[in-house]
Design a protein around this motif. Structure first.
Motif, short mmCIF file in Angstrom:
data_model
loop_
_atom_site.label_atom_id
_atom_site.label_comp_id
_atom_site.label_asym_id
_atom_site.label_seq_id
_atom_site.Cartn_x
_atom_site.Cartn_y
_atom_site.Cartn_z
N MET A 83 -13.15 58.61 -59.50
CA MET A 83 -12.68 58.51 -58.11
C MET A 83 -11.61 59.56 -57.83
N PRO A 84 -11.81 60.41 -56.79
CA PRO A 84 -10.77 61.38 -56.46
C PRO A 84 -9.54 60.66 -55.89
N VAL A 85 -8.37 61.19 -56.19
CA VAL A 85 -7.12 60.57 -55.72
C VAL A 85 -6.28 61.60 -54.97
N ALA A 86 -5.41 61.10 -54.11
CA ALA A 86 -4.54 61.98 -53.32
C ALA A 86 -3.44 62.60 -54.18
N ARG A 87 -3.00 61.85 -55.19
CA ARG A 87 -1.94 62.37 -56.08
C ARG A 87 -2.07 61.68 -57.43
N PRO A 88 -1.51 62.29 -58.47
CA PRO A 88 -1.63 61.70 -59.81
C PRO A 88 -0.87 60.37 -59.93
N LEU A 89 -1.23 59.62 -60.93
CA LEU A 89 -0.56 58.37 -61.25
C LEU A 89 0.89 58.66 -61.62
N MET A 132 -7.32 60.72 -47.48
CA MET A 132 -7.20 62.14 -47.75
C MET A 132 -7.71 62.94 -46.56
N LEU A 133 -7.11 62.71 -45.39
CA LEU A 133 -7.57 63.36 -44.17
C LEU A 133 -7.46 64.87 -44.23
N GLU A 134 -6.46 65.37 -44.93
CA GLU A 134 -6.28 66.82 -45.00
C GLU A 134 -7.29 67.49 -45.92
N ASN A 135 -7.99 66.71 -46.72
CA ASN A 135 -8.92 67.29 -47.67
C ASN A 135 -10.26 66.53 -47.59
N ARG A 136 -10.98 66.73 -46.49
CA ARG A 136 -12.24 66.03 -46.29
C ARG A 136 -13.29 66.40 -47.34
N ALA A 137 -13.21 67.63 -47.87
CA ALA A 137 -14.17 68.03 -48.91
C ALA A 137 -14.02 67.13 -50.13
N ALA A 140 -15.33 63.64 -49.59
CA ALA A 140 -16.79 63.56 -49.67
C ALA A 140 -17.24 63.27 -51.10
N ASN A 141 -16.37 63.47 -52.09
CA ASN A 141 -16.71 63.22 -53.50
C ASN A 141 -16.46 61.78 -53.93
N ILE A 142 -16.07 60.93 -53.00
CA ILE A 142 -15.82 59.53 -53.35
C ILE A 142 -17.14 58.89 -53.79
N PRO A 143 -17.16 58.27 -54.96
CA PRO A 143 -18.40 57.66 -55.45
C PRO A 143 -18.91 56.59 -54.50
N SER A 144 -20.22 56.49 -54.38
CA SER A 144 -20.80 55.44 -53.55
C SER A 144 -20.62 54.10 -54.25
N GLY A 145 -20.98 53.05 -53.59
CA GLY A 145 -20.85 51.73 -54.18
C GLY A 145 -19.51 51.11 -53.88
N PRO A 146 -18.80 50.65 -54.92
CA PRO A 146 -17.57 49.89 -54.70
C PRO A 146 -16.45 50.69 -54.03
#
Length: 151
Positions: A83-89, A132-137, A140-146
């Motif tokens: 899952m892509p994230v806006a910032r690291p943990l 992540m509105l500033e990075n729509r690309a 788009a990589n958000i996994p489908s499903g849950p």
């Protein structure tokens, strides 16, 4: 001084609550099963004088802890690792998660944190995070499903 006492009493009540939640009846008649990674969130609403804790009640037909009140959470899904994230943990949170495992890794810590967020959404409808509105690309990589509600 009374404010400090009030805070101490509040923490003691929360500790007592957690202790009671951990005193579940356990069926030890099953063969040994390898544990699976799972995570939970403890959400506390302190907007009023008396804190509120978010709990759900498990269905009475569940094998594990039937009918018990539990914090939202569940098992790590394969998509939690990608899952892509806006910032690291947060580094402190990452270190705490990694020290709990013999084979701790940053990827595993991140997957645990994301599993808790995803499971909370699945069980309660609460979306925790930042869009992540500033990075729509990247969005788009958000996994489908849950993870679809987070897109």
């Amino acid at each position: 001084m009374s404010e400090l006492k009030h805070e101490h009493d509040r923490i003691e009540r929360l500790n007592d609550f957690v202790r009671r939640m951990n005193e579940v009846e356990r069926d030890l008649s099953h063969p040994t099963i390898r544990p699976k990674d799972a995570a939970t969130l403890i959400l506390i609403d302190r907007s009023t004088r008396v804190p509120k804790v978010l709990l759900g009640k498990r269905n009475a037909r569940h094998k594990f802890m039937p009918g018990k009140f539990v914090f939202p959470g569940g098992g790590v899904d394969a998509s939690d690792k990608t899952m892509p994230v806006a910032r690291p943990l947060d580094k402190h949170a990452e270190a705490r998660l990694m020290e709990r495992f013999h084979k701790g890794s940053a990827v595993r810590a991140r997957a645990l944190a994301l599993a808790a967020i995803r499971e909370t959404c699945e069980e309660t409808g609460l979306l925790l995070g930042t869009r992540m509105l500033e990075n729509r690309a990247e969005a788009a990589n958000i996994p489908s499903g849950p993870w679809t509600p987070f897109a």
